[in-house]
Scaffold this motif. Structure first.
Motif, PDB file in Angstrom:
ATOM      1  N   THR A 241       1.053  -0.869  -0.023  1.00 26.50           N
ATOM      2  CA  THR A 241       0.248   0.303  -0.656  1.00 26.50           C
ATOM      3  C   THR A 241       0.462   1.244  -0.211  1.00 26.50           C
ATOM      4  OG1 THR A 241      -0.429  -0.259   2.175  1.00 26.50           O
ATOM      5  CG2 THR A 241      -2.081  -1.315   0.765  1.00 26.50           C
ATOM      6  N   ILE A 242       0.614   2.301  -0.725  1.00 29.11           N
ATOM      7  CA  ILE A 242       1.111   3.669  -0.793  1.00 29.11           C
ATOM      8  C   ILE A 242      -0.211   4.026  -0.793  1.00 29.11           C
ATOM      9  CG2 ILE A 242       2.485   4.954  -2.060  1.00 29.11           C
ATOM     10  CD1 ILE A 242       3.322   2.468  -3.739  1.00 29.11           C
ATOM     11  N   SER A 243       0.690   5.874   0.620  1.00 31.28           N
ATOM     12  CA  SER A 243      -1.043   7.223   0.460  1.00 31.28           C
ATOM     13  C   SER A 243      -0.523   7.878  -1.175  1.00 31.28           C
ATOM     14  CB  SER A 243      -0.514   7.351   1.879  1.00 31.28           C
ATOM     15  OG  SER A 243       0.774   8.196   1.743  1.00 31.28           O
ATOM     16  N   TYR A 244      -1.758   8.546  -1.058  1.00 32.09           N
ATOM     17  CA  TYR A 244      -1.664   9.581  -2.243  1.00 32.09           C
ATOM     18  C   TYR A 244      -0.843  10.526  -1.908  1.00 32.09           C
ATOM     19  CZ  TYR A 244      -6.553   8.145  -3.483  1.00 32.09           C
ATOM     20  OH  TYR A 244      -7.996   7.651  -3.524  1.00 32.09           O
ATOM     21  N   THR A 245      -0.577  10.988  -0.693  1.00 32.22           N
ATOM     22  CA  THR A 245       0.792  11.691  -0.628  1.00 32.22           C
ATOM     23  C   THR A 245       2.105  10.905  -0.963  1.00 32.22           C
ATOM     24  OG1 THR A 245      -0.237  12.792   1.545  1.00 32.22           O
ATOM     25  CG2 THR A 245       1.907  13.596   0.848  1.00 32.22           C
ATOM     26  N   THR A 286      -0.513  -3.609  -6.104  1.00 32.97           N
ATOM     27  CA  THR A 286      -0.473  -2.349  -5.081  1.00 32.97           C
ATOM     28  C   THR A 286      -1.243  -1.994  -5.163  1.00 32.97           C
ATOM     29  OG1 THR A 286       2.108  -2.092  -5.269  1.00 32.97           O
ATOM     30  CG2 THR A 286       0.915  -0.256  -4.538  1.00 32.97           C
ATOM     31  N   THR A 287      -1.627  -1.126  -3.839  1.00 36.06           N
ATOM     32  CA  THR A 287      -3.032  -0.148  -3.959  1.00 36.06           C
ATOM     33  C   THR A 287      -2.729   1.077  -3.351  1.00 36.06           C
ATOM     34  OG1 THR A 287      -4.664  -1.778  -3.188  1.00 36.06           O
ATOM     35  CG2 THR A 287      -5.489   0.228  -2.940  1.00 36.06           C
ATOM     36  N   VAL A 288      -2.914   2.342  -4.230  1.00 34.05           N
ATOM     37  CA  VAL A 288      -2.917   3.833  -3.713  1.00 34.05           C
ATOM     38  C   VAL A 288      -4.283   4.298  -3.586  1.00 34.05           C
ATOM     39  CG1 VAL A 288      -2.364   5.703  -4.367  1.00 34.05           C
ATOM     40  CG2 VAL A 288      -1.556   3.525  -5.369  1.00 34.05           C
TER      41      VAL A 288
END
Length: 416
Positions: A241-245, A286-288
Motif C-alpha cells: 500500500t502507498i498513500s496518495y501523498t 499495490t493499492t494507492v
C-alpha cells in the motif's frame, strides 16, 4: 464504473490481446471502461517516422510500412481471414495518417508530433475492440479525442475539466463495456493533443474522476509498485500500500510506474488506484489510497537518465541573488525545461533538468551572455525516498558524484 488501463507491453502481440479477455473473465467486465495504449513500442516507432518525415522524407513511408506490417501480423494472428472489416478499418487509419503527411503545412514539430503519434492508440483500440466483439464481449469504441478537451499546448496539453466532465457524463452510460485510447485529447479546433509521455494512466484518472468511478486499475507486467525499477535495481520488493501523498512524491521524482498527473484527480475524490499484474490478475498488487506512508517501509529508488546538469555563477563573482534566480527560471520556463533538482550557494546555482524539447543549445546561448556556465550532458539522477546510509553508500559505489542533496526523507544524487 471501474476504469482499467492496459499499457503497450500488455498488448504487444496477439497473446497479449487474448490475455485482456482472460483478465476480464477473471475480474468481470460489467460497468468497465478500458483505456489502452499503443501496442508494444509503436509510439517509439512513430517518433522515428516523425523524425524521418522532417529530416529524411524519402524514407519515412518505409518506416510507416513496418509499423503497418506489425499490426497486420497481430490481426492475422487474432482473426485469420474471418474479419476483413477490421483490416479495412485499420487500413483507413493508415491512409488518414499518410494524408496528414501529404497535406501538412505546419513546421511546428510539437503540432506534427501530436497529429501523428496518437495513431498508435487509434489502431490498437480498433483491433482490440473488434477482437472483444468477436469473443462476445460486446463493447462500445470511444474516440477519446471527442471526450477529453484540452488547450493547444501540444505534447503536454492541459485538460479543460469542466467541458471534459460535461462530455464524459453524457457519453458514458452504465452497464456498458467501453474501450478508448490513452494519452490523447483535442483542442478547441479539434486538432489532436497529447497529455505527455506515459499519459495513458492520466487518461484513466480523468475518466475515473468524471465518472466518480469505484476504482482505477493499471495492468502491468510487474506484480505492482516495486521499491525500484527491476531493470536498474537489484532485489526489488513489492509495496503493498502507498498513500496518495507518498505516491505523488514518488511520481514527482520520476517513478515510472505512476504518471505524475495521474494521482491528483484520484486523490480529490479518494478513488483508489490499483497497480496489478496482467499475468496474475487475481493477486492483490499495490493499492494507492488515503492510507499513510508506505507498507512495508523500505527505501525506494528512482532513476532518471539522460539528464542535463547546469552549474552557473556570475561573471563578476557577485552573489547569485533573487534577480539572477528569477531570470534563470524565466529562461528555463521559456525553453520548456523541466527542473528536477536545484542547489545554490552564495556565488553558484546548479540545476538538473530534462531537455525533452531539445532546446538546450538555445538555453545555453542565453545563459552564457550573463553567467559562467558548466554543462554536463547525459548524467543520471538518482532519488532515494526513505533512505538510510547503507542505501546511499551502495548507490554511490563506482560512480562519480556531481551533485548530492539530502532532505529529511529524500536524497538526490547526480552522477556521471
Amino acid at each position: 464504473m471501474r476504469v482499467f488501463k492496459f499499457g503497450g507491453a500488455s498488448v504487444k502481440d496477439a497473446n497479449g490481446v487474448k490475455n485482456v479477455i482472460s483478465v476480464l473473465e477473471k475480474i468481470g467486465h460489467e460497468n468497465i471502461l478500458i483505456v489502452v495504449s499503443a501496442m508494444g513500442k509503436t509510439t517509439n516507432a512513430l517518433e522515428v517516422v516523425i523524425d524521418k518525415y522532417l529530416n529524411d522524407k524519402e524514407n519515412y513511408k518505409s518506416e510507416l510500412q513496418t509499423i503497418k506490417h506489425y499490426h497486420h501480423q497481430i490481426m492475422l494472428d487474432l482473426f485469420g481471414n474471418t474479419r476483413p472489416v477490421v483490416f479495412e478499418l485499420v487500413n483507413v487509419l493508415f491512409k488518414e495518417l499518410l494524408q496528414f503527411f501529404t497535406s501538412n503545412k505546419s513546421p511546428n514539430y510539437n503540432f506534427i508530433y501530436d497529429q501523428v503519434i496518437g495513431f498508435g492508440e487509434l489502431v490498437s483500440t480498433t483491433i482490440i475492440s473488434n477482437y472483444l466483439n468477436e469473443k462476445h464481449f460486446n463493447n462500445t469504441w470511444l474516440d477519446v479525442r471527442q471526450c477529453i478537451k484540452t488547450d493547444d499546448y501540444y505534447r503536454s496539453a492541459n485538460v479543460d475539466w469542466n467541458l471534459t466532465q460535461d462530455i464524459i457524463t453524457k457519453v458514458v452510460k452504465p452497464n456498458t463495456l467501453y474501450i478508448t485510447q490513452g494519452f490523447l485529447g483535442s483542442d478547441s479546433n479539434n486538432f489532436t493533443t497529447t497529455l505527455g509521455r506515459e499519459g495513458s494512466d492520466y487518461t484513466a484518472a480523468i475518466f475515473a474522476y468524471c465518472l466518480n468511478a469505484e476504482s482505477v486499475t493499471i495492468w502491468k507486467d510487474v506484480p505492482g509498485v516495486l521499491n525500484g525499477d527491476p531493470r536498474h535495481f537489484k532485489n526489488t520488493q513489492l509495496l503493498n500500500t502507498i498513500s496518495y501523498t507518498e505516491a505523488i512524491e514518488l511520481a514527482f521524482y520520476g517513478a515510472s510506474v505512476i504518471h505524475p498527473k495521474t494521482l491528483q484527480p484520484l486523490q480529490r475524490k479518494e478513488i483508489p488506484l490499483h497497480v496489478k499484474s496482467f499475468l496474475n490478475p487475481e493477486n492483490n498488487g499495490t493499492t494507492v489510497d488515503k492510507s499513510i506512508g508506505i507498507e512495508p517501509q523500505l527505501p525506494c529508488f528512482i532513476l532518471k537518465q539522460n539528464q542535463v546538469l547546469l552549474s552557473l555563477s556570475t561573471l563578476d563573482f557577485s552573489y547569485v541573488v533573487e534577480e539572477n534566480i528569477s531570470e534563470i527560471f524565466n529562461l528555463l520556463s521559456h525553453y520548456k525545461m523541466k527542473v528536477d533538482v536545484i542547489q545554490n550557494s552564495a556565488i553558484s546555482f546548479s540545476v538538473c533538468i530534462d531537455n525533452n524539447y531539445n532546446n538546450l543549445e538555445k538555453l545555453l546561448l542565453h545563459l552564457k551572455a550573463k553567467f559562467k556556465v558548466t554543462c554536463h550532458e547525459n548524467v543520471s539522477l538518482y532519488t532515494i525516498r526513505h533512505y538510510d546510509e547503507a542505501s546511499i553508500k551502495n548507490l554511490e559505489k563506482d560512480k562519480t558524484v556531481l551533485l548530492k542533496q539530502l532532505f529529511q526523507q529524500t536524497v538526490q544524487i547526480v552522477t556521471q
